[in-house]
Design a protein around this motif. Structure first.
Motif, PDB file in Angstrom:
ATOM      1  N   VAL A  25       0.833  -1.206   0.000  1.00 45.52           N
ATOM      2  CA  VAL A  25       0.000   0.000   0.000  1.00 45.52           C
ATOM      3  C   VAL A  25       0.869   1.257   0.000  1.00 45.52           C
ATOM      4  O   VAL A  25       0.641   2.186  -0.789  1.00 45.52           O
ATOM      5  N   MET A  26       1.885   1.275   0.879  1.00 38.19           N
ATOM      6  CA  MET A  26       2.759   2.449   0.974  1.00 38.19           C
ATOM      7  C   MET A  26       3.498   2.683  -0.347  1.00 38.19           C
ATOM      8  O   MET A  26       3.586   3.811  -0.829  1.00 38.19           O
ATOM      9  N   GLY A  27       4.037   1.610  -0.925  1.00 40.14           N
ATOM     10  CA  GLY A  27       4.756   1.730  -2.200  1.00 40.14           C
ATOM     11  C   GLY A  27       3.854   2.290  -3.281  1.00 40.14           C
ATOM     12  O   GLY A  27       4.234   3.183  -4.043  1.00 40.14           O
ATOM     13  N   HIS A  28       2.628   1.781  -3.308  1.00 34.46           N
ATOM     14  CA  HIS A  28       1.652   2.216  -4.313  1.00 34.46           C
ATOM     15  C   HIS A  28       1.317   3.702  -4.140  1.00 34.46           C
ATOM     16  O   HIS A  28       1.299   4.464  -5.106  1.00 34.46           O
ATOM     17  N   GLU A  29       1.069   4.109  -2.892  1.00 37.31           N
ATOM     18  CA  GLU A  29       0.711   5.508  -2.647  1.00 37.31           C
ATOM     19  C   GLU A  29       1.889   6.445  -2.886  1.00 37.31           C
ATOM     20  O   GLU A  29       1.717   7.552  -3.406  1.00 37.31           O
ATOM     21  N   ILE A  30       3.095   6.009  -2.478  1.00 37.57           N
ATOM     22  CA  ILE A  30       4.286   6.824  -2.728  1.00 37.57           C
ATOM     23  C   ILE A  30       4.481   6.998  -4.233  1.00 37.57           C
ATOM     24  O   ILE A  30       4.832   8.081  -4.710  1.00 37.57           O
ATOM     25  N   ALA A  31       4.207   5.935  -4.989  1.00 38.80           N
ATOM     26  CA  ALA A  31       4.331   6.012  -6.447  1.00 38.80           C
ATOM     27  C   ALA A  31       3.368   7.056  -7.021  1.00 38.80           C
ATOM     28  O   ALA A  31       3.737   7.826  -7.912  1.00 38.80           O
ATOM     29  N   HIS A  32       2.134   7.096  -6.489  1.00 39.82           N
ATOM     30  CA  HIS A  32       1.193   8.137  -6.933  1.00 39.82           C
ATOM     31  C   HIS A  32       1.784   9.523  -6.670  1.00 39.82           C
ATOM     32  O   HIS A  32       1.688  10.424  -7.503  1.00 39.82           O
ATOM     33  N   ALA A  33       2.393   9.689  -5.485  1.00 43.69           N
ATOM     34  CA  ALA A  33       2.956  10.996  -5.110  1.00 43.69           C
ATOM     35  C   ALA A  33       4.150  11.344  -5.991  1.00 43.69           C
ATOM     36  O   ALA A  33       4.238  12.463  -6.515  1.00 43.69           O
ATOM     37  N   GLU A  93       0.591   2.568 -13.446  1.00 38.58           N
ATOM     38  CA  GLU A  93       1.901   3.167 -13.197  1.00 38.58           C
ATOM     39  C   GLU A  93       2.254   3.065 -11.709  1.00 38.58           C
ATOM     40  O   GLU A  93       3.390   2.725 -11.351  1.00 38.58           O
ATOM     41  N   ALA A  94       1.275   3.353 -10.848  1.00 38.95           N
ATOM     42  CA  ALA A  94       1.512   3.279  -9.405  1.00 38.95           C
ATOM     43  C   ALA A  94       1.768   1.842  -8.966  1.00 38.95           C
ATOM     44  O   ALA A  94       2.577   1.591  -8.073  1.00 38.95           O
ATOM     45  N   ASP A  95       1.102   0.890  -9.583  1.00 40.10           N
ATOM     46  CA  ASP A  95       1.341  -0.517  -9.264  1.00 40.10           C
ATOM     47  C   ASP A  95       2.777  -0.902  -9.612  1.00 40.10           C
ATOM     48  O   ASP A  95       3.480  -1.506  -8.811  1.00 40.10           O
ATOM     49  N   ARG A  96       3.194  -0.532 -10.818  1.00 39.25           N
ATOM     50  CA  ARG A  96       4.525  -0.927 -11.295  1.00 39.25           C
ATOM     51  C   ARG A  96       5.631  -0.268 -10.454  1.00 39.25           C
ATOM     52  O   ARG A  96       6.519  -0.944  -9.945  1.00 39.25           O
ATOM     53  N   LEU A  97       5.537   1.054 -10.282  1.00 36.92           N
ATOM     54  CA  LEU A  97       6.539   1.775  -9.482  1.00 36.92           C
ATOM     55  C   LEU A  97       6.492   1.349  -8.014  1.00 36.92           C
ATOM     56  O   LEU A  97       7.526   1.217  -7.362  1.00 36.92           O
ATOM     57  N   GLY A  98       5.282   1.138  -7.521  1.00 35.53           N
ATOM     58  CA  GLY A  98       5.109   0.758  -6.121  1.00 35.53           C
ATOM     59  C   GLY A  98       5.818  -0.545  -5.793  1.00 35.53           C
ATOM     60  O   GLY A  98       6.432  -0.680  -4.732  1.00 35.53           O
ATOM     61  N   LEU A  99       5.745  -1.496  -6.713  1.00 32.98           N
ATOM     62  CA  LEU A  99       6.430  -2.782  -6.514  1.00 32.98           C
ATOM     63  C   LEU A  99       7.941  -2.576  -6.464  1.00 32.98           C
ATOM     64  O   LEU A  99       8.638  -3.187  -5.645  1.00 32.98           O
ATOM     65  N   ILE A 100       8.438  -1.700  -7.321  1.00 31.07           N
ATOM     66  CA  ILE A 100       9.883  -1.423  -7.344  1.00 31.07           C
ATOM     67  C   ILE A 100      10.297  -0.740  -6.037  1.00 31.07           C
ATOM     68  O   ILE A 100      11.305  -1.109  -5.422  1.00 31.07           O
ATOM     69  N   PHE A 101       9.495   0.224  -5.586  1.00 29.83           N
ATOM     70  CA  PHE A 101       9.823   0.941  -4.346  1.00 29.83           C
ATOM     71  C   PHE A 101       9.845  -0.009  -3.156  1.00 29.83           C
ATOM     72  O   PHE A 101      10.749   0.039  -2.321  1.00 29.83           O
ATOM     73  N   MET A 102       8.842  -0.872  -3.046  1.00 29.54           N
ATOM     74  CA  MET A 102       8.812  -1.781  -1.892  1.00 29.54           C
ATOM     75  C   MET A 102       9.978  -2.751  -1.946  1.00 29.54           C
ATOM     76  O   MET A 102      10.558  -3.097  -0.923  1.00 29.54           O
ATOM     77  N   ALA A 103      10.340  -3.164  -3.176  1.00 31.86           N
ATOM     78  CA  ALA A 103      11.478  -4.076  -3.339  1.00 31.86           C
ATOM     79  C   ALA A 103      12.780  -3.391  -2.926  1.00 31.86           C
ATOM     80  O   ALA A 103      13.618  -3.982  -2.238  1.00 31.86           O
ATOM     81  N   MET A 104      12.940  -2.132  -3.312  1.00 35.76           N
ATOM     82  CA  MET A 104      14.133  -1.368  -2.938  1.00 35.76           C
ATOM     83  C   MET A 104      14.224  -1.205  -1.417  1.00 35.76           C
ATOM     84  O   MET A 104      15.316  -1.122  -0.856  1.00 35.76           O
ATOM     85  N   ALA A 105      13.061  -1.146  -0.767  1.00 41.08           N
ATOM     86  CA  ALA A 105      13.034  -0.987   0.693  1.00 41.08           C
ATOM     87  C   ALA A 105      13.201  -2.320   1.411  1.00 41.08           C
ATOM     88  O   ALA A 105      13.200  -2.362   2.641  1.00 41.08           O
ATOM     89  N   GLY A 106      13.327  -3.409   0.637  1.00 39.33           N
ATOM     90  CA  GLY A 106      13.608  -4.698   1.261  1.00 39.33           C
ATOM     91  C   GLY A 106      12.404  -5.600   1.475  1.00 39.33           C
ATOM     92  O   GLY A 106      12.478  -6.567   2.226  1.00 39.33           O
ATOM     93  N   TYR A 107      11.283  -5.287   0.824  1.00 45.78           N
ATOM     94  CA  TYR A 107      10.091  -6.126   0.945  1.00 45.78           C
ATOM     95  C   TYR A 107       9.876  -6.916  -0.343  1.00 45.78           C
ATOM     96  O   TYR A 107      10.041  -6.375  -1.443  1.00 45.78           O
TER      97      TYR A 107
END
Ligand SMILES: [Zn+2]
Length: 159
Positions: A25-33, A93-107
């Motif tokens: 959820v956080m990754g997805h929302e951060i991606a929107h931002a 777009e938020a789904d795709r970026l969000g997955l990358i962000f969460m992965a970068m954060a170690g999830y």
């Protein structure tokens, strides 16, 4: 939200289940931002303008009227600023970026599949959470996730 803040209601926690689910959820929302989707919708700008005008009016009125105005603003915000769903393109777009962000954060981004499936399941029956009402999950979203996960997984495994 305006200012780039991300807000999560506790109502989503039964669906996220654990920290990794919340990271979806956080990754997805951060991606929107990060992708600036809110200003694309322009509704926040409208909300800020109307909110500012209403607030200065409220200052000159009684507490009860101020309270009513506040409720009006909140109701307006819920409709035009917060509850309006993002477009399908922005969601992807938020789904795709969000997955990358969460992965970068170690999830582990593979967790996202289960989360969105639980979201789809929770759509039947109980009253939907705010996140759910603005993020209807469907077969297309879940199929797209299967395409995005391998890309995000590279970031997760690289760590
Ligand atoms: Zn979204």
């Amino acid at each position: 939200m305006p200012g780039g803040k991300v807000c999560v209601y506790t109502g989503i926690l039964p669906v996220t289940r654990d920290e990794s689910g919340l990271a979806v959820v956080m990754g997805h929302e951060i991606a929107h931002a990060v992708a600036n989707h809110s200003s694309e919708r322009m509704s926040h700008q409208l909300l800020v303008q109307m909110g500012g005008a209403a607030l200065s009016t409220a200052m000159a009125q009684s507490p009860q009227q101020t309270q009513n105005l506040f409720l009006d603003i909140f109701g307006l915000g819920s409709q035009v600023g917060l509850l309006l769903p993002y477009s399908r393109v922005q969601e992807s777009e938020a789904d795709r970026l969000g997955l990358i962000f969460m992965a970068m954060a170690g999830y582990d981004p593979r967790v996202a599949l289960g989360f969105w499936q639980r979201m789809a399941a929770s759509q039947q029956g109980q009253a939907p959470s705010e996140f759910l009402s603005t993020h209807p999950s469907d077969v297309t979203r879940i199929n797209n996730l299967k395409v995005y996960i391998p890309e995000a997984l590279k970031y997760y495994l690289k760590r």
